[in-house]
Scaffold this motif. Structure first.
Motif, PDB file in Angstrom:
ATOM      1  N   LEU A   4      36.346  38.506  50.704  1.00  0.00           N
ATOM      2  CA  LEU A   4      36.939  39.318  51.098  1.00  0.00           C
ATOM      3  C   LEU A   4      38.371  38.721  50.770  1.00  0.00           C
ATOM      4  O   LEU A   4      40.077  39.648  50.633  1.00  0.00           O
ATOM      5  N   GLN A  35      43.957  40.017  43.193  1.00  0.00           N
ATOM      6  CA  GLN A  35      44.294  41.463  43.829  1.00  0.00           C
ATOM      7  C   GLN A  35      43.314  41.916  42.782  1.00  0.00           C
ATOM      8  O   GLN A  35      44.227  41.997  41.811  1.00  0.00           O
ATOM      9  N   GLU A  57      42.524  46.656  40.734  1.00  0.00           N
ATOM     10  CA  GLU A  57      42.812  47.147  41.327  1.00  0.00           C
ATOM     11  C   GLU A  57      41.282  48.129  42.039  1.00  0.00           C
ATOM     12  O   GLU A  57      41.671  49.403  42.660  1.00  0.00           O
ATOM     13  N   GLN A  58      40.580  47.214  41.637  1.00  0.00           N
ATOM     14  CA  GLN A  58      39.413  47.453  42.945  1.00  0.00           C
ATOM     15  C   GLN A  58      39.426  47.177  43.836  1.00  0.00           C
ATOM     16  O   GLN A  58      39.372  46.253  44.242  1.00  0.00           O
ATOM     17  N   GLN A  59      39.092  47.557  44.923  1.00  0.00           N
ATOM     18  CA  GLN A  59      38.455  47.226  46.518  1.00  0.00           C
ATOM     19  C   GLN A  59      37.359  46.022  46.198  1.00  0.00           C
ATOM     20  O   GLN A  59      36.513  46.498  45.461  1.00  0.00           O
TER      21      GLN A  59
END
Length: 473
Positions: free
Chosen positions: A102, A107, A109-111
């Protein structure tokens, strides 16, 4: 009369909110270490449901507990033949999460997703089951795995999410006739004479796991790290100091009560061998459990070396009142014939006012409708009285009568007081009983819920198992 004393527990299922605080505190104190990740000495199950481990009540699957063979008790498991302990899949493979991803993931576009990691293999895994897998989901297909629904319309209940639901907290029952003890070839499991707590001697245990298979409640666990069996110890270091177990102390709903019960050890095998399991609960409560106010019992207890402070504690015990005096508390699955010393007050659902709105029944018409409460009495009987619905129905009547009586004291309604007295009489309670039950179940203070004598004296003169009480083969 061979009088013995045991620290026992009663739980009022009407007050359990399923918050799992008891489970978490027990986990943090006793099993927060490697090898014990999957152990839940205290767990709370949503019922109906498969439970933990999965379908632990199904003794055709696990062969736990005792069976009658020619009128004599015999372990359902035969060492080396039908040994069926639960697999890891019946429990669950404990896991954690890769939280580092996490923070380290670039970075996008998806979590980013933290994948589950096995605490046993340290490899990524897919979570398939857990100790609370069906939490609050008693209306789903999981209901079909509940053996307690035998004799009920499983398929019908499974179609409706809100038909009925309850929570069932479970710990080791510290039985009077423990099958785990009898199954251990190393005699590593023993029952303490001074307070009845069942423990595992870690020095003698060799991890054969016969105890895991023999326990019908599946409350003995195998530690894969140490290679030994472990189980709930009823927080005996706290009990010896006169303090309640961690699960009892931290219970949010204050559903747990602890106290001393006196019992006749000479009656254990005879009652456990009762041919009709529906009569076993009655005999257990009436014959094995003793009245601490009976002069003959008190004299026999003193003759056996039980200290006076333990006898006085037995007289003040909330468990004695719930189980023996009022007969509203019952053991879990008595048909397993282990004579459990943890008791449950069946849940009364819904409350009287809701009951009236649902059925259009007036106070005086409540009792004939007890069998139509949202939680089927047959299900509760399968769980607590080996199918004897009359015991459960009478207990629910008493709980309803107390509510009617207390309502009569607070609601100005003509004739309500007379109706309340009639309800108490039908339930077999006096006004003093109703007052005491109300205080204990609704207003009890710490010292009322937990009556535990300190520093138990080791008054036993010979080991428990040498007297043949536990039904050794």
């Amino acid at each position: 009369m061979n009088v013995r004393a045991q620290i026992s527990m009663a739980m009022n299922l009407d007050k359990c909110i399923g918050c799992h605080t008891c489970s978490v505190t027990c986990k943090n104190v006793w099993t927060n270490r490697q090898g014990a990740e999957y152990m839940w000495w205290n767990n709370v199950e949503t019922r109906p449901g498969p439970g933990y481990p999965r379908q632990w009540e199904n003794q055709n699957k696990y062969n736990g507990g005792w069976a009658l063979d020619g009128g004599k008790l015999k372990l359902r498991i035969e060492l080396g033949k039908n040994y069926k302990p639960p697999s890891l899949q019946d429990y669950y493979e404990p896991w954690t999460y890769d939280y580092e991803v996490l923070f380290s993931e670039k970075q996008t576009e998806q979590q980013p997703v933290a994948r589950p990691i096995s605490l046993i293999t340290d490899e990524p895994m897919d979570v398939a089951y857990g100790p609370n897998w069906n939490d609050d989901l008693a209306g789903t297909d999981y209901i079909l795995e509940d053996p307690g629904l035998d004799g009920l319309q499983k398929e019908v209940y499974a179609q409706f999410r809100d038909v009925f639901m309850m929570y069932l907290p479970r710990i080791c029952n510290h039985c009077l006739n423990p099958s785990c003890l009898a199954a251990c070839p190393r005699k590593a499991i023993y029952k303490r004479e001074e307070d009845g707590i069942v423990l595992v001697d870690q020095n003698r245990c060799r991890g054969y796991r016969y105890c895991v298979a023999a326990c019908p409640y599946k409350k003995v666990y195998y530690n894969w790290k140490t290679g030994k069996s472990e189980k709930c110890i009823l927080c005996y270091p706290r009990v010896e100091a006169g303090q309640p177990t961690v699960c009892s102390l931290t219970c949010v709903g204050k559903i747990r009560y602890m106290g001393v019960l006196l019992y006749d050890a000479d009656k254990v095998l005879d009652v456990a061998s009762t041919p009709d399991p529906t009569q076993l609960v009655r005999r257990f409560i009436d014959e094995v459990l003793l009245d601490p106010f009976d002069p003959a019992v008190v004299e026999a207890a003193r003759r056996n070396g039980i200290p006076d402070d333990w006898i006085k504690a037995a007289q003040r015990s909330p468990v004695y009142k719930i189980v023996k005096k009022w007969k509203v508390g019952f053991p879990l699955h008595p048909e397993f014939r282990t004579l459990p010393m943890v008791f449950y007050v069946p849940p009364l659902s819904p409350v009287v006012t809701t009951f009236e709105k649902t059925y259009g029944a007036k106070i005086t018409d409540v009792f004939p409708k007890v069998s139509e409460l949202r939680i089927p009495i047959k299900y509760l009987a399968n769980l607590l009285t080996a199918g004897d619905t009359s015991l459960v129905e009478q207990a629910l009547k008493k709980l309803i009568a107390v509510r009617i009586y207390e309502r009569s004291r607070n609601v100005a309604e003509p004739g309500l007081a007379e109706k309340a007295k009639a309800a108490l009489a039908e339930a077999g309670l006096t006004e003093e009983d109703a007052e005491e039950m109300y205080r204990l179940f609704a207003l009890a203070r710490y010292e009322d819920r937990f009556v535990i004598p300190t520093n138990p004296k080791r008054y036993a003169k010979q080991p428990y198992i040498e007297r043949g009480v536990v039904g050794l083969p």
